[in-house]
Scaffold this motif. Structure first.
Motif, PDB file in Angstrom:
ATOM      1  N   HIS A  46       0.811  -1.223   0.000  1.00  0.00           N
ATOM      2  CA  HIS A  46       0.000   0.000   0.000  1.00  0.00           C
ATOM      3  C   HIS A  46       0.842   1.271   0.000  1.00  0.00           C
ATOM      4  N   TYR A  47       1.959   1.259   0.726  1.00  0.00           N
ATOM      5  CA  TYR A  47       2.774   2.469   0.865  1.00  0.00           C
ATOM      6  C   TYR A  47       3.786   2.635  -0.261  1.00  0.00           C
ATOM      7  N   GLN A  92       4.493  -7.825   5.382  1.00  0.00           N
ATOM      8  CA  GLN A  92       3.273  -7.418   6.076  1.00  0.00           C
ATOM      9  C   GLN A  92       3.633  -7.088   7.519  1.00  0.00           C
ATOM     10  N   PHE A  93       3.202  -5.910   7.969  1.00  0.00           N
ATOM     11  CA  PHE A  93       3.338  -5.516   9.368  1.00  0.00           C
ATOM     12  C   PHE A  93       1.928  -5.275   9.901  1.00  0.00           C
ATOM     13  N   ALA A  94       1.329  -6.312  10.423  1.00  0.00           N
ATOM     14  CA  ALA A  94      -0.053  -6.224  10.894  1.00  0.00           C
ATOM     15  C   ALA A  94      -0.076  -5.945  12.390  1.00  0.00           C
ATOM     16  N   GLU A 150      -0.725   3.539  14.899  1.00  0.00           N
ATOM     17  CA  GLU A 150      -0.949   3.894  13.493  1.00  0.00           C
ATOM     18  C   GLU A 150       0.321   4.478  12.874  1.00  0.00           C
ATOM     19  N   ILE A 151       0.980   5.367  13.598  1.00  0.00           N
ATOM     20  CA  ILE A 151       2.229   5.968  13.114  1.00  0.00           C
ATOM     21  C   ILE A 151       3.314   4.906  12.987  1.00  0.00           C
ATOM     22  N   LEU A 152       3.404   4.021  13.967  1.00  0.00           N
ATOM     23  CA  LEU A 152       4.404   2.953  13.942  1.00  0.00           C
ATOM     24  C   LEU A 152       4.250   2.084  12.701  1.00  0.00           C
ATOM     25  N   GLN A 153       3.036   1.692  12.399  1.00  0.00           N
ATOM     26  CA  GLN A 153       2.810   0.828  11.239  1.00  0.00           C
ATOM     27  C   GLN A 153       3.216   1.523   9.943  1.00  0.00           C
ATOM     28  N   ARG A 154       2.834   2.777   9.823  1.00  0.00           N
ATOM     29  CA  ARG A 154       3.205   3.536   8.627  1.00  0.00           C
ATOM     30  C   ARG A 154       4.729   3.605   8.484  1.00  0.00           C
ATOM     31  N   GLU A 155       5.417   3.878   9.586  1.00  0.00           N
ATOM     32  CA  GLU A 155       6.881   3.984   9.540  1.00  0.00           C
ATOM     33  C   GLU A 155       7.526   2.647   9.181  1.00  0.00           C
ATOM     34  N   ALA A 156       6.953   1.550   9.663  1.00  0.00           N
ATOM     35  CA  ALA A 156       7.504   0.223   9.343  1.00  0.00           C
ATOM     36  C   ALA A 156       7.387  -0.062   7.850  1.00  0.00           C
ATOM     37  N   TYR A 157       6.219   0.218   7.277  1.00  0.00           N
ATOM     38  CA  TYR A 157       6.027  -0.025   5.843  1.00  0.00           C
ATOM     39  C   TYR A 157       6.917   0.887   4.993  1.00  0.00           C
ATOM     40  N   LEU A 158       7.063   2.137   5.404  1.00  0.00           N
ATOM     41  CA  LEU A 158       7.905   3.053   4.630  1.00  0.00           C
ATOM     42  C   LEU A 158       9.376   2.658   4.725  1.00  0.00           C
TER      43      LEU A 158
END
Length: 544
Positions: free
Chosen positions: A36-37, A366-368, A416-424
């Motif tokens: 997604h990112y 995947q970082f769920a 929410e911020i953590l997940q975004r940072e992991a994917y980026l």
């Protein structure tokens, strides 16, 4: 007279914020959970409701399967007066299901209403919605009992296909279908036949809905490798498809006899099939030699590595980095799935888990979030401890926005911020998944080419042919990625490929320029209009 049945998914639009859903609820595996990112490099796909088609094909009564209708199309269909209307839903789509039930009561009050799917694990669902039947667990046998059909039946697998729509702005589905219509390609590489060999999982992970929905076990639809092979062969002969995804079965490689029989038939008949997606726990996957898996045609395998800080039985005594490396040496791409915001995680060690995940350089990541789905063992535990945040609605309770329980170190917003940072971090450090997939094939080529196995030699030959288009794809990717460091890594890979497979010629540069322009066009489209692609509404008939 046979009773008529309508089986339907919930209605669209999907992936938007409205009264019934959220923009994060995207009915695409890759774009929702994996890529997604990655912007224009995200794989965009179209998925039908496989579960409904499998049920429809096996209950020996006239069935209409309606995939992704609009509200208006749904109303039009139920006016036809079905005796039974079944709605499949997941927990975040509860409000959509509820609205559809209300519409049925208004428009077709004589119809009996059935609800099914993981959404039925919601506590006291029978009290919340006024329906006639709740189908929990495997649906074929439930529907056969309801319709008074014999318990014994011969399983029939319907032809159901997932389609790759686009990536990097390249309209893959359109190109594939156009080439086929022009007679330039009879193999439909953009389509993947979805095969359900069974449902459920033997593992009993406390967070997982699958094992507990099917009462902590596995229910097979086919019992032998020969049966699976015959399904694959029928799809090839009937639809020109050689790519398959084994879905529903969360641990396909557990049953060794079935897998070995399938392997022997594929090798014996010299079939160049590709299993584009299969799921397996690591402890079952390590039972097989990677060459065996490559000969089977395994292309992508999904492995739940979860966390270093909570060892699930499926990962004990498994060297995960070594497993990934061995699989990739034979061209097998990996999806590694990690859980973030476990109870053991704090703001420091969660990054140790994320970096450990990235160190294995998977093709997909995947970082769920730790998802506390109703009906699971973990839900009951958290409920007892009064840790559920009931103010967060069902529409927002999924693994790809924020947690909905009291965590000792993370608020929902912080998660929410953590997940975004992991994917980026995954995207910026490892590059686009498309490029990673190309690199896995390139690195595996010498090993496959030098193999004594004829199937693997043919696999190497296919990779060699694909390098012709991979070079302009990489050239365009260099100019489309958002960071200079990413572009340099892609350039180095392209130069290596040019060294081994020949330099780019003027036609390659022309193709690369076209791909670059398609990518730029997609960037502009996303910037001004968003990236939502609505699923296609389809109607399929069974047993008519």
């Amino acid at each position: 007279m046979e009773k008529r049945v309508l089986l339907t998914s919930v209605f669209k639009p999907c992936g938007v914020d409205d009264l019934f859903g959220r923009k994060e609820n995207i009915p695409e595996l890759s774009h929702n959970q994996l890529t997604h990112y990655q912007g224009i490099f995200s794989f965009r796909e179209r998925y039908p409701s496989l579960n409904l088609h499998v049920i429809g094909a096996n209950i020996d009564t006239p069935v209409t399967v309606l995939d992704w209708p609009t509200i208006e199309r749904f109303v039009e269909e139920i006016r036809k007066g079905y005796e039974y209307i079944g709605i499949s839903f997941i927990q975040p789509n509860f409000l959509k299901m509820k609205r559809m039930v209300e519409i049925i009561k208004e428009v077709s009050p004589e119809s009996k209403i059935i609800i099914g799917g993981f959404g039925t694990m919601i506590d006291d669902i029978e009290r919340i919605v006024d329906v006639d039947y709740v189908c929990r667990g495997e649906g074929i046998r439930f529907m056969r009992r309801l319709l008074g059909k014999p318990a014994k039946f011969t399983f029939k697998h319907p032809p159901v296909f997932m389609s790759v729509l686009e990536v990097m702005g390249i309209p893959i589905h359109f190109i594939g279908e156009t080439l086929r219509k022009l007679g330039l390609s009879m193999e439909r590489g953009h389509l993947v036949s979805m095969i359900s060999t069974g449902v459920g999982c033997y593992e009993k992970c406390d967070f997982c809905s699958t094992g507990q929905f099917f009462e902590g076990g596995y229910i097979p639809f086919v019992n032998t490798g020969r049966e699976i092979f015959e399904i694959m062969e029928r799809q090839e002969k009937g639809f020109g498809v050689k790519r398959f995804a084994f879905v529903g079965d969360e641990n396909f490689f557990k049953e060794e006899d079935k897998v070995k029989e399938l392997h022997s038939l594929i090798v014996e008949r010299e079939k160049d099939y590709e299993i584009s997606l299969s799921f397996s726990s690591a402890n079952n996957l390590v039972k097989y030699d990677p060459q065996f898996l490559a000969e089977l045609g395994l292309g992508i395998v999904w492995i739940g590595i979860e966390s270093k800080f909570r060892l699930y039985p499926k990962n004990i005594n498994v060297n995960l980095p070594s497993l990934v490396k061995e699989l990739e040496s034979f061209g097998i791409k990996t999806v590694l799935s990690s859980i973030i915001c476990l109870e053991e995680h704090n703001k420091e060690n969660v990054w140790e888990d994320i970096n450990w995940h990235l160190s294995m350089k998977p093709t997909f990541s995947q970082f769920a979030h730790l998802s506390i789905a109703q009906g699971t063992l973990l839900w009951r535990k958290m409920l007892k401890e009064n840790r559920i945040l009931h103010s967060i609605p069902l529409e927002d309770r999924h693994g790809f926005k924020q947690i909905w329980f009291k965590h000792p170190h993370f608020t929902p917003y912080e998660s929410e911020i953590l997940q975004r940072e992991a994917y980026l971090k995954d995207y910026y450090e490892l590059g686009p998944t498309l490029v990673r997939a190309i690199e896995v094939e390139y690195r595996a080529y010498p090993n496959l080419f030098s193999s004594k196995s004829q199937i693997l030699k043919r696999r190497a030959e296919k990779i060699k042919k694909r390098m012709k288009i991979y070079k302009p794809i990489l050239w365009a990717s260099e100019k489309l990625v958002p960071k200079r460091e990413m572009a340099e890594r892609i350039r180095i890979l392209r130069k290596e490929i040019e060294r081994d497979f020949g330099k780019m010629n003027p036609i390659d540069y022309l193709i690369g320029t076209s791909l670059f322009l398609l990518g730029k066009k997609k960037e502009i489209q996303i910037k001004f209009y968003g990236d939502v692609i609505q699923p296609k509404t389809t109607e399929t008939f069974y047993n008519k």
